[in-house]
Design a protein around this motif. Structure first.
Motif, mmCIF file in Angstrom:
data_model
loop_
_atom_site.group_PDB
_atom_site.id
_atom_site.type_symbol
_atom_site.label_atom_id
_atom_site.label_comp_id
_atom_site.label_asym_id
_atom_site.label_seq_id
_atom_site.Cartn_x
_atom_site.Cartn_y
_atom_site.Cartn_z
ATOM 1 N N ARG A 62 -58.807 36.070 10.213
ATOM 2 C CA ARG A 62 -58.259 37.265 10.849
ATOM 3 C C ARG A 62 -59.134 37.739 12.011
ATOM 4 N N ARG A 63 -59.913 36.822 12.557
ATOM 5 C CA ARG A 63 -60.871 37.180 13.601
ATOM 6 C C ARG A 63 -60.195 37.887 14.781
ATOM 7 N N ASP A 64 -59.050 37.353 15.228
ATOM 8 C CA ASP A 64 -58.423 37.900 16.432
ATOM 9 C C ASP A 64 -57.996 39.345 16.254
ATOM 10 N N VAL A 65 -57.324 39.634 15.143
ATOM 11 C CA VAL A 65 -56.864 41.010 14.960
ATOM 12 C C VAL A 65 -58.037 41.949 14.688
ATOM 13 N N LEU A 66 -59.058 41.443 14.021
ATOM 14 C CA LEU A 66 -60.243 42.273 13.792
ATOM 15 C C LEU A 66 -60.957 42.580 15.104
ATOM 16 N N ARG A 67 -61.010 41.599 15.991
ATOM 17 C CA ARG A 67 -61.593 41.854 17.319
ATOM 18 C C ARG A 67 -60.753 42.863 18.089
ATOM 19 N N THR A 68 -59.453 42.714 17.984
ATOM 20 C CA THR A 68 -58.574 43.660 18.678
ATOM 21 C C THR A 68 -58.859 45.083 18.232
ATOM 22 N N TYR A 69 -58.999 45.274 16.931
ATOM 23 C CA TYR A 69 -59.207 46.626 16.423
ATOM 24 C C TYR A 69 -60.621 47.135 16.718
ATOM 25 N N TYR A 70 -61.636 46.378 16.315
ATOM 26 C CA TYR A 70 -63.003 46.887 16.392
ATOM 27 C C TYR A 70 -63.578 46.853 17.809
ATOM 28 N N GLU A 71 -63.156 45.884 18.624
ATOM 29 C CA GLU A 71 -63.738 45.742 19.954
ATOM 30 C C GLU A 71 -62.801 46.282 21.030
ATOM 31 N N SER A 74 -61.754 49.751 20.228
ATOM 32 C CA SER A 74 -62.906 50.590 19.851
ATOM 33 C C SER A 74 -62.639 51.342 18.550
ATOM 34 N N GLY A 75 -62.066 50.634 17.614
ATOM 35 C CA GLY A 75 -61.696 51.272 16.352
ATOM 36 C C GLY A 75 -62.910 51.693 15.538
ATOM 37 N N GLU A 76 -62.768 52.819 14.862
ATOM 38 C CA GLU A 76 -63.859 53.316 14.028
ATOM 39 C C GLU A 76 -63.977 52.489 12.766
ATOM 40 N N LEU A 77 -65.137 52.558 12.118
ATOM 41 C CA LEU A 77 -65.312 51.872 10.844
ATOM 42 C C LEU A 77 -64.380 52.504 9.818
ATOM 43 N N TYR A 131 -65.164 42.354 5.402
ATOM 44 C CA TYR A 131 -64.556 41.867 4.164
ATOM 45 C C TYR A 131 -63.483 42.829 3.670
ATOM 46 N N PHE A 132 -63.790 44.108 3.694
ATOM 47 C CA PHE A 132 -62.816 45.105 3.246
ATOM 48 C C PHE A 132 -61.570 45.088 4.132
ATOM 49 N N SER A 133 -61.758 44.996 5.432
ATOM 50 C CA SER A 133 -60.603 44.976 6.332
ATOM 51 C C SER A 133 -59.749 43.734 6.100
ATOM 52 N N ALA A 134 -60.408 42.584 5.900
ATOM 53 C CA ALA A 134 -59.661 41.343 5.643
ATOM 54 C C ALA A 134 -58.877 41.443 4.337
ATOM 55 N N ALA A 135 -59.499 42.003 3.298
ATOM 56 C CA ALA A 135 -58.819 42.147 2.011
ATOM 57 C C ALA A 135 -57.643 43.112 2.125
ATOM 58 N N PHE A 136 -57.847 44.188 2.864
ATOM 59 C CA PHE A 136 -56.750 45.137 3.062
ATOM 60 C C PHE A 136 -55.561 44.469 3.755
ATOM 61 N N LEU A 137 -55.834 43.685 4.793
ATOM 62 C CA LEU A 137 -54.750 43.027 5.523
ATOM 63 C C LEU A 137 -53.993 42.045 4.630
ATOM 64 N N GLU A 138 -54.718 41.318 3.800
ATOM 65 C CA GLU A 138 -54.052 40.382 2.890
ATOM 66 C C GLU A 138 -53.149 41.127 1.918
ATOM 67 N N GLU A 166 -50.591 43.456 11.965
ATOM 68 C CA GLU A 166 -51.895 43.716 11.349
ATOM 69 C C GLU A 166 -52.701 44.748 12.123
ATOM 70 N N ALA A 167 -52.583 44.738 13.447
ATOM 71 C CA ALA A 167 -53.302 45.733 14.249
ATOM 72 C C ALA A 167 -52.790 47.136 13.923
ATOM 73 N N ALA A 168 -51.477 47.260 13.759
ATOM 74 C CA ALA A 168 -50.905 48.561 13.408
ATOM 75 C C ALA A 168 -51.345 48.987 12.009
#
Length: 548
Positions: A62-71, A74-77, A131-138, A166-168
């Motif tokens: 899920r690297r791409d969507v995680l990058r979209t959100y966090y980078e 500029s998504g918060e933790l 890890y938490f974000s990946a588990a949530f998306l799954e 997933e970004a939403a």
């Protein structure tokens, strides 16, 4: 920013994951960090996603969507410095509430990571957050659109594959403090799904109490009989069908009150409702509660495969339940019995829209059916086939079947289109409801009315036969925006025997599905798995595959 070497990252990940096996999960539901610490963790998250090739697989996938959100956004933790983490762990641990399997999700691992978070460095905290974000998306994906692509489980399911944004989903978590609210919003919102979820909760609670006992096998039990198995029958039905736990009179007498409980049970399980406890009723009563819970789980999974928007008005057919319903604005406006395909000519599962009705239809016999089933009749007694209203077409030419030399025709060389003219013997009856599709499946009337009196109704070649087609025709025309078609006009057109096509102004969605569990006002209803689709889904959940 100076990038750490790959070996260092690999050692970091290995050490972090090792904590899963040496640190017990504790009652910790959040990790409190200072603003400066949060900023450092976020920098590490961005660097890991941008530069680290050896991320743990759930994060890497899920690297791409995680990058979209966090980078990029500029998504918060989402999980550190928040009670969401503890709630997410609890939700995964209780996945059975959603008809899912807790063993399929890293609930215990996340609990251990959360317990270890206070003892680790910022780089490791970044991995925990991911890890938490990946588990949530799954979990959100499984909850929203199901665990499998329908046609990968069964080739008779022709439902469009669905995915989640997933970004939403991540952005939605950031907007609310309660992750339960987010997950609830990602569940199917249909009343049917929510009713199944409530029923599942009730059945889980019942299972904790021991479920229900069995009724000993033996001779058929009939009203008015006295039998030592009657107390067991009464105790069984007291759990689910309103029977009194103890009899007011003779405990071994099959009284009228118990008969009504038996009939209620039979109606809920698609059996002949006669109050007679024969082999079929005994088998159904002795199905363990775990199997019934499994049926509810499967039904919830199949609802996740369905389109989000079924339509303001629509028709839904449950193949396994042998029933059609017309829904308008969330209310059931019509219910009727249907006949579906035989197990070797199964009605497929798909969604479409009714576009026109055809009164006094011709029946164009499918080529395979004409060659295999009708040709022997034509060769032995063409006059009888002609009397039933059949004619042969070749191009634009129409032939009386009595004038064709059928002895020269073979199943592999059948140059005619065989069709049946409108009339009382027509296999499609007086009306058909057309939603043109590649399966050549539609709804229609039938002259074979006796089949609707049976509890199990799988007798067609794949199309769906209706018990009250003209009543449905009136409703479908109105729902489709067609004016001027009263019951009297429909009757008049049918009586004329003239082939008449009526196009709907607004196509009416139709959904053909397969559910062996559903909820009605009197409780959960179950049906037999006539096509073995539940067996295939169970095999897929067990990591197996059934090709048939």
């Amino acid at each position: 920013m100076r990038r750490p070497c790959p070996d260092l990252i690999r050692k970091l990940v290995v050490a972090l994951l090792a904590l899963l096996f040496v640190m017990p999960a504790v009652a910790q539901d959040r990790v409190d960090l200072s603003p400066r610490d949060l900023a450092v963790v976020r920098i590490n998250i961005i660097d890991l996603l941008a530069n680290e090739p050896r991320l743990p697989l759930p994060i890497k996938q899920r690297r791409d969507v995680l990058r979209t959100y966090y980078e990029e956004q500029s998504g918060e933790l989402l999980w550190l410095n928040s009670a969401r983490a503890g709630v997410m762990v609890s939700r995964l641990a209780n996945a059975t509430d959603d008809g899912l399997n807790p063993d399929d999700y890293p609930g215990q691992q996340l609990a251990s990571l959360l317990a270890a978070a206070g003892e680790t460095d910022k780089r490791s905290l970044a991995i925990i957050e991911l890890y938490f974000s990946a588990a949530f998306l799954e979990y959100a994906s499984d909850l929203k659109v199901g665990r499998f692509l329908p046609n990968k489980i069964d080739p008779n399911f022709f439902l469009a594959p669905r995915t989640i944004d997933e970004a939403a989903a991540l952005a939605g978590v950031a907007k609310v403090a309660d992750v339960e609210t987010v997950l609830h919003a990602w569940e199917p919102q249909s009343a049917e799904y929510q009713a199944l979820r409530k029923a599942l909760d009730d059945y889980h609670a019942l299972a904790v109490l021991g479920g229900w006992g069995t009724v000993p096998l033996g001779d058929t039990l009939k009203p008015g009989m006295t039998d030592p198995r009657i107390p067991a029958l009464r105790a069984r039905l007291a759990v689910t069908d309103g029977a009194a736990a103890t009899a007011p009179g003779e405990p071994e007498f099959y009284d009228d009150v118990l008969v009504e409980a038996v009939k209620h049970f039979q109606a809920r399980h698609g059996l002949d409702v006669d109050g007679v406890v024969g082999p079929a009723s005994l088998v159904a009563m002795n199905v363990p509660i775990e199997d019934r819970i499994e049926s509810i789980d499967f039904a919830m999974e199949r609802w996740r495969w369905m389109p989000d928007d079924l339509g303001r008005q629509y028709i839904i057919v449950n193949i396994a339940g042998f029933e059609l319903r017309r829904i308008a604005d969330g209310e059931i406006k019509e219910k009727m019995a249907v006949v579906v395909g035989k197990p070797y000519s199964r009605t497929p599962v798909f969604s479409d829209a009714i576009r026109y009705l055809e009164f006094n239809p011709y029946w164009n016999v499918p080529a395979g059916l004409a060659a295999k089933e009708e040709l022997p009749k034509l060769q032995s007694n063409p006059a009888a086939v002609a009397a039933a209203g059949f004619e042969a077409l070749r191009g634009k030419d129409v032939y009386d079947v009595r004038q064709v030399d059928w002895a020269q025709v073979t199943p592999s060389r059948f140059p005619f289109q065989l069709r049946q003219k409108p009339g009382t013997n027509n296999a499609l009856g007086r009306v058909k409801f057309m939603f043109p599709n590649s399966h050549d499946v539609y709804l229609h009337d039938t002259p074979s009315r006796s089949l609707f009196g049976r509890a199990e109704r799988a007798f067609s070649h794949g199309c769906i036969r209706l018990s009250r087609p003209l009543e449905l025709a009136d409703q479908v025309l109105a729902a489709g925006g067609v004016d001027g078609w009263s019951n009297q006009r429909i009757d008049s057109v049918v009586a004329s025997l003239k082939n008449t096509v009526v196009n709907l102004k607004t196509p009416l969605p139709v959904h053909i599905t397969y559910l062996t569990a559903w909820v009605e006002a009197d409780g959960v209803h179950f049906s037999s798995d006539i096509y073995g689709h539940d067996e295939k889904l169970l095999a897929a959940l067990d990591g197996k595959s059934l090709a048939w």
